[in-house]
Design a protein around this motif. Structure first.
Motif, PDB file in Angstrom:
ATOM      1  N   LYS A  34       0.853  -1.226  -0.130  1.00  0.00           N
ATOM      2  CA  LYS A  34       0.160  -0.209  -0.191  1.00  0.00           C
ATOM      3  C   LYS A  34       0.834   1.253  -0.164  1.00  0.00           C
ATOM      4  CE  LYS A  34      -2.996  -1.608   3.653  1.00  0.00           C
ATOM      5  NZ  LYS A  34      -3.753  -1.780   4.313  1.00  0.00           N
ATOM      6  N   ASN A  37      -1.630   5.726   3.217  1.00  0.00           N
ATOM      7  CA  ASN A  37      -2.576   4.632   4.556  1.00  0.00           C
ATOM      8  C   ASN A  37      -4.123   5.207   4.263  1.00  0.00           C
ATOM      9  OD1 ASN A  37      -0.533   3.899   5.792  1.00  0.00           O
ATOM     10  ND2 ASN A  37      -0.186   5.765   6.609  1.00  0.00           N
ATOM     11  N   TYR A  38      -4.592   3.744   4.358  1.00  0.00           N
ATOM     12  CA  TYR A  38      -6.057   4.109   3.920  1.00  0.00           C
ATOM     13  C   TYR A  38      -6.757   4.263   5.161  1.00  0.00           C
ATOM     14  CZ  TYR A  38      -4.750   3.955  -0.560  1.00  0.00           C
ATOM     15  OH  TYR A  38      -4.346   4.290  -1.575  1.00  0.00           O
ATOM     16  N   SER A  40     -10.008   3.586   8.307  1.00  0.00           N
ATOM     17  CA  SER A  40     -10.301   2.794   8.589  1.00  0.00           C
ATOM     18  C   SER A  40     -11.314   1.652   7.981  1.00  0.00           C
ATOM     19  CB  SER A  40     -10.598   1.913  10.167  1.00  0.00           C
ATOM     20  OG  SER A  40     -11.638   3.547   9.791  1.00  0.00           O
ATOM     21  N   GLU A  43     -11.259  -0.369   5.117  1.00  0.00           N
ATOM     22  CA  GLU A  43     -10.046  -1.604   5.137  1.00  0.00           C
ATOM     23  C   GLU A  43     -10.938  -2.300   5.054  1.00  0.00           C
ATOM     24  OE1 GLU A  43      -7.426  -2.415   5.815  1.00  0.00           O
ATOM     25  OE2 GLU A  43      -6.098  -0.341   6.239  1.00  0.00           O
ATOM     26  N   ILE A  46     -10.756  -4.075   1.826  1.00  0.00           N
ATOM     27  CA  ILE A  46      -9.173  -4.991   2.067  1.00  0.00           C
ATOM     28  C   ILE A  46      -9.725  -5.643   2.468  1.00  0.00           C
ATOM     29  CG2 ILE A  46      -7.087  -4.742   2.844  1.00  0.00           C
ATOM     30  CD1 ILE A  46      -6.800  -2.729   0.914  1.00  0.00           C
ATOM     31  N   ASP A  47      -9.862  -6.180   3.418  1.00  0.00           N
ATOM     32  CA  ASP A  47     -10.982  -7.528   3.967  1.00  0.00           C
ATOM     33  C   ASP A  47     -11.354  -7.977   2.360  1.00  0.00           C
ATOM     34  OD1 ASP A  47     -10.120  -6.517   6.327  1.00  0.00           O
ATOM     35  OD2 ASP A  47     -11.924  -6.273   7.497  1.00  0.00           O
ATOM     36  N   PRO A 123      -8.743   1.811  -3.298  1.00  0.00           N
ATOM     37  CA  PRO A 123      -9.577   0.277  -2.630  1.00  0.00           C
ATOM     38  C   PRO A 123     -10.104  -0.353  -3.253  1.00  0.00           C
ATOM     39  CG  PRO A 123      -8.641   1.860  -0.155  1.00  0.00           C
ATOM     40  CD  PRO A 123      -9.145   2.291  -2.008  1.00  0.00           C
TER      41      PRO A 123
END
Ligand code: GCV
Length: 707
Positions: A34, A37-38, A40, A43, A46-47, A123
């Protein structure tokens, strides 16, 4: 609860084909790099990305095998791996000559490299890249060049659900809602309500039971639906019916919790949630005594309401609202215009980046069938074009593909090539309200592709004049999602087409078949043939040459040639013993053709250039009129109807040859539907042919039995 082991539950996402792929070793490990920083909440995406790769890994190497995920190149231990690179979008947009957006991705496979790489700039782009790569490999494509770039044709790719909070789905043919359901046994509760006196009005019963409805218990299914949609690039869903009843008005009030729960799930798949609202909500919720958009109190009410909704669901997409139609309250009740309502709501949404989708489905259901001048086809254009340029820039007009209402064939709505100063969405219908209701196979992607790619001048197509596409969902809680297995190809095809309008309907069908059923050549060629042929087949045995609407007004399914002929709905074929069709020409007809620009205007206006398949939409002709095909109208009617019936018979013969080659449950279920289709095709064929034979008194040249 749904049977998740149903052979169709995974849809096109089983990734079974990867078990034999020469690329399978790459799925032994993942490197995730990455640049930035993205937040949360991002995320979640990303999960989902990693979960899809874990699922694929398990499909290939077994459930016990664990997929290692590395953060740095030097850590990777495996010989081959998938390399995910999330690149800072600023950098990418600056340095790249391609037309990138946050949904773009690039697949990269250079000879000699030990990884398959996905570059993405957000993302969601990464998640799309993973699904893009998996599709590519599931379909056994090979990398002919090092880089494959993808950017969608439209930034908003939407699905509209017509789901109601009580779990029913308007125009739904695949079970109940996957979003909403009753908590208690509905039949029991209803009988209690009836006993205590709330007998006849279903709206009253629904209201009395309001706390009995909730998000569907099977939330995993909503997740799985999100996954299916995300894999084909859908990024927006309207979760409830645009006919918003009293109960659903509570979505923006006491039942907002339901919307939030659904939106939380869909966010894992990069899908924004939209709510259909009732324009009269301030009155329905008993908070104001008016909904007049120019009353200051009403504007303030919507601003406060919208601010509250966004405080609860910050990534809400916005609202959908239906304009004046079928008893729904509209601005005219207050002597106001569509812009007054749309802009008031648009303004309320603006500070939050929300958009308003304003559905322009208007028709006059008070028409007198004796009146030959008024033409329902003209109404939407006449209503909206004077308002061009007056809508706020976060207001999008959603226009049905044709001037009528999702018939098997209609000309493109003339509104798309007008209103250049207004944001426009095209609305398609995936659910087959007028195309066999998922009892008949009817793959509509060829039609949609034709519509989107209609040339409006030498350089531009309709697609260049719209900024998004939306479609009425065909999903329900049936185990296979769509009732008819082959109807899932319409959902898949819709999304793939609006991701990339240059894809052919054949390419799309092949992708779906291979990912769903594997590579067996007989299976592929048979299903491909049936799908590609099916829209014309349906057209063949139903209403001829663009007339539309020879269905029963009650169910929109079975044949009823005169069902609408003497109604107040403005839909007339005007068949008598001499001829048939609606004259919509400029000189002697209703003038509808005049709403088109050239070259469509001349093409449709003249008998000599009007395409056969739309002839009776635009012209009234004698049965002996000779088509471009060389047949007379009456002979075309006879031939196409007999042919349509024979085509369905042939599907059954061909389908039977697939026994043992596809899962039994799919085989028998589809066979069953094809047999139902055959029975219905027979009714259509016999009723239409007999009707026109009796009316015209012209015999079939081929001497076949007509009743
Ligand atoms: C959502 C047609 C359908 C209605 C639908 C309406 C619309 O009339 O039959 O079910 O209502 O279109 O698109 O608003």
């Amino acid at each position: 609860m749904v049977n998740k082991s149903d052979a169709m539950y995974q849809g096109w996402l089983s990734h079974n084909n990867l078990k034999d792929s020469p690329y399978q070793d790459y799925f032994r490990a993942v490197l995730l790099q990455k640049d930035t920083n993205y937040l949360s909440k991002i995320e979640k995406l990303i999960d989902s990305s990693l979960n899809e790769l874990k699922f694929t890994h398990a499909q290939i190497f077994g459930n016990k095998s664990i997929l290692p995920v590395y953060q740095a190149l030097e850590e990777v231990e495996e010989d081959k791996f998938i390399y995910l690179h999330l690149i800072s979008s600023d950098k990418a947009y600056r340095t790249n000559s391609k037309n990138l957006d946050s949904f773009s991705f690039m697949l990269y496979n250079k000879n000699g490299f030990n990884y398959l790489k996905i570059n993405a700039y957000s993302p969601i782009g990464l998640l799309y890249g993973i699904f893009g790569l998996l599709r590519f490999l599931d379909c056994n494509e090979t990398f002919h060049k090092d880089e494959i770039w993808q950017t969608p044709s439209y930034s908003i790719r939407m699905i509209n659900h017509l789901d109601n909070l009580d779990g029913t789905v308007e125009r739904g043919y695949a079970g109940s809602s996957i979003f909403f359901e009753a908590k208690r046994n509905k039949a029991l509760t209803k009988s209690i309500m009836e006993e205590i006196g709330l007998s006849s009005s279903s709206e009253l019963i629904r209201e009395a039971l309001k706390d009995d409805y909730d998000i569907a218990e099977d939330r995993e299914r909503i997740h799985d639906y999100g996954r299916l949609l995300c894999s084909i690039g859908i990024n927006s869903i309207v979760i409830n019916n645009s006919n918003v009843h009293t109960l659903e008005t509570k979505f923006i009030d006491s039942r907002l919790d339901i919307v939030r729960k659904i939106s939380d799930i869909l966010a894992y798949w990069g899908i924004k949630t939209y709510i259909s609202i009732n324009y009269a909500a301030p009155i329905i919720l008993k908070e104001l005594d008016t909904s007049d958009p120019l009353d200051i109190r009403v504007g303030k009410w919507w601003k406060e309401k919208t601010a509250y909704l966004y405080s609860q669901i910050p990534d809400l997409g916005g609202f959908m609202v239906k304009s004046d139609t079928k008893g729904q309250p509209g601005p005219f009740a207050y002597g106001r215009s569509h812009t007054d309502v749309a802009n008031m709501l648009g303004e309320a949404l603006k500070p939050f980046g929300g958009i308003l989708i304003y559905r322009c489905f208007v028709f006059n259901d008070r028409q007198d069938w004796r009146d030959r001048v008024t033409d329902r086809a003209k109404l939407t254009f006449d209503t909206y074009t004077p308002l061009d340029g007056e809508f706020l820039d976060n207001v999008y007009l959603q226009i049905k593909n044709g001037p009528m209402d999702f018939q098997v064939r209609e000309p493109i709505s003339p509104l798309f090539s007008a209103m250049d100063e207004t944001n426009k969405f095209m609305e398609l219908q995936i659910t087959g309200e007028y195309t066999g209701q998922q009892k008949h196979v009817c793959y509509l992607v060829p039609y949609w592709s034709e519509l989107l790619n209609t040339k409006i001048n030498t350089k531009e197509t309709i697609s260049d004049h719209i900024c998004g596409v939306s479609a009425v969902s065909n999903i329900g809680n049936d185990s296979n999602w769509t009732g008819h297995t082959l109807a899932l190809a319409n959902l898949y095809g819709y999304a793939r087409l609006i991701w990339d309008t240059s894809l052919s309907s054949e390419e799309i069908a092949k992708e779906w078949i291979i990912q769903t059923f594997g590579f067996h050549s007989k299976v592929c060629s048979t299903i491909l043939h049936i799908l590609l042929d099916s829209w014309h087949t349906y057209e063949n045995y139903t209403s001829p040459l663009g007339t539309g609407y020879m269905v029963s007004p009650k169910d929109h399914y079975s044949p009823d040639v005169d069902g609408y002929e003497y109604s107040r709905l403005g839909i007339y074929h005007l068949a008598d013993h001499k001829g048939i069709g609606r004259n919509r020409t400029i000189e002697s007809g209703t003038g509808f053709v005049g709403q088109y620009k050239e070259p469509l205007r001349s093409r449709y206006n003249h008998l000599s250039t009007c395409p056969d398949e739309l002839l009776l939409f635009f012209h009234h002709v004698p049965y002996t009129h000779v088509l471009h095909s060389g047949k007379t109208v009456i002979q075309h009617i006879y031939d196409s109807h007999f042919e349509g019936y024979e085509q369905v018979k042939d599907y059954i013969t061909k389908w039977k040859e697939l026994k043992g080659l596809i899962p039994d449950s799919i085989y028998s279920h589809t066979l069953d539907r094809l047999q139902t289709q055959l029975g219905s095709a027979r009714d259509w064929c016999d009723q239409i042919n007999s009707y026109f034979y009796r009316l015209s008194d012209i015999k079939d040249e081929k001497g076949r039995t007509i009743y």
